[in-house]
Design a protein around this motif. Structure first.
Motif: not given
Length: 339
Positions: A146-168
């Motif tokens: 579980t990852i806590a962030t300050y908003g669904i769709g906020a830049p940190p979530q989006v950025a690390f969604q990319v990181t995770l997706a590119k890591s499989g």
């Protein structure tokens, strides 16, 4: 304090970005940043987020006369702490241009918001942090957590969604995102209510230090190496009437960020004295500013390339529409001040 020097045009152009940008700049170096300095300084209302460490060079540049040296009268407009308030500031004509995260700019621009992006500022101001109790030491360990962030769709979530997706790792099915109040992201993870924190600096830096969290990823390394994360944009009508002024704003933006790269202590001192960020010392701010990638400020074709890559990333995590063509989109929402 050492005075910000006046780099010659060759120096500025050498700092402008990737090899492609330098080639373009070299071809038109006589026409790039060539203001008529005898004319009255045009006024530009520049939106910024004063509490963000990475925006402090903008305030420093105004206070120390760097923008004035480029024959610009820059007035800072505090637009709030989110990309949505930045968009509102430009849409309601409270500001002429503004600085913001690429992740905040692109969706509104895809939807037709009349803004053109024209120069990058820096790279790397977001972190993905794991508590020691979680046992996570690398990206593979994030799966099922579980990852806590300050908003669904906020830049940190989006950025690390990319990181995770590119890591499989499926950033939707393989992890749980938990939205919590902005100032409580670190506390929630420390209490064991989430395993990781995704946040922006300087808050992410403070969380990492306060709780001795492990940095799993950031927007400087890994899939974001050599990416810029913050860029300047101008609303359409202002751009059409003030293109020469925006050329000079781009030049000044490059200069002030290069100055920050070489003198983070001076900018940190100004930030500490004038903005008094809660819980951060001058030494803290010097460390934060000193580690940002201030040499990454693409302009011209280099910026188009950066926007295209980011657009591809945002399509990957379903932020941008599947029908959006990243190349066409990047060309449409940028303005080449080198042309």
């Amino acid at each position: 304090m050492s005075q910000p020097s006046s780099p010659n045009r060759r120096k500025i152009l050498q700092l402008a970005g990737a090899t492609g940008a330098l080639a373009s700049l070299g071809a038109v170096s006589g026409r790039i940043f060539s203001p008529a300095l005898a004319a009255p300084a045009p006024k530009i209302r520049l939106a910024w987020t004063e509490v963000a460490a990475c925006h402090s060079p903008l305030g420093f540049g105004v206070a120390k006369g760097i923008y004035a040296k480029h024959n610009l009268d820059v007035e800072l407009f505090y637009q709030g702490a989110s990309g949505q308030t930045l968009i509102q500031a430009l849409a309601t004509n409270k500001a002429d241009a503004g600085a913001g995260l690429i992740g905040d700019w692109l969706k509104p621009l895809e939807q037709g918001f009349d803004v053109k992006l024209f120069v990058g500022s820096h790279g790397g101001c977001q972190r993905l942090l794991a508590s020691k109790a979680s046992g996570i030491t690398d990206l593979a360990g994030v799966k099922g957590k579980t990852i806590a962030t300050y908003g669904i769709g906020a830049p940190p979530q989006v950025a690390f969604q990319v990181t995770l997706a590119k890591s499989g790792i499926d950033p939707e099915a393989d992890v749980t995102w938990k939205a919590v109040p902005f100032e409580l992201v670190g506390d929630v993870v420390n209490r064991g209510e989430a395993d990781l924190a995704a946040h922006l600096d300087p808050w992410a830096w403070s969380i990492e230090k306060k709780y001795n969290f492990t940095k799993i990823a950031d927007t400087q390394t890994g899939v974001f190496e050599n990416h810029t994360c913050c860029v300047l944009g101008a609303n359409g009508p202002f751009l059409q009437a003030n293109k020469d002024a925006l050329r000079r704003l781009a030049e000044a933006n490059i200069e002030v960020h290069e100055y920050t790269a070489n003198h983070p202590d001076e900018v940190a001192q100004w930030y500490y004295d004038n903005l008094k960020p809660a819980g951060l010392s001058k030494e803290d701010l010097t460390e934060i500013l000193g580690k940002l990638v201030y040499h990454n400020h693409p302009i011209g074709q280099a910026l188009v390339d950066q926007i295209r890559i980011t657009s591809e990333d945002l399509k990957l995590v379903k932020v941008l529409d599947p029908s959006t063509d990243p190349k066409e989109f990047a060309e449409r929402i940028t303005v080449n001040l080198l042309a």
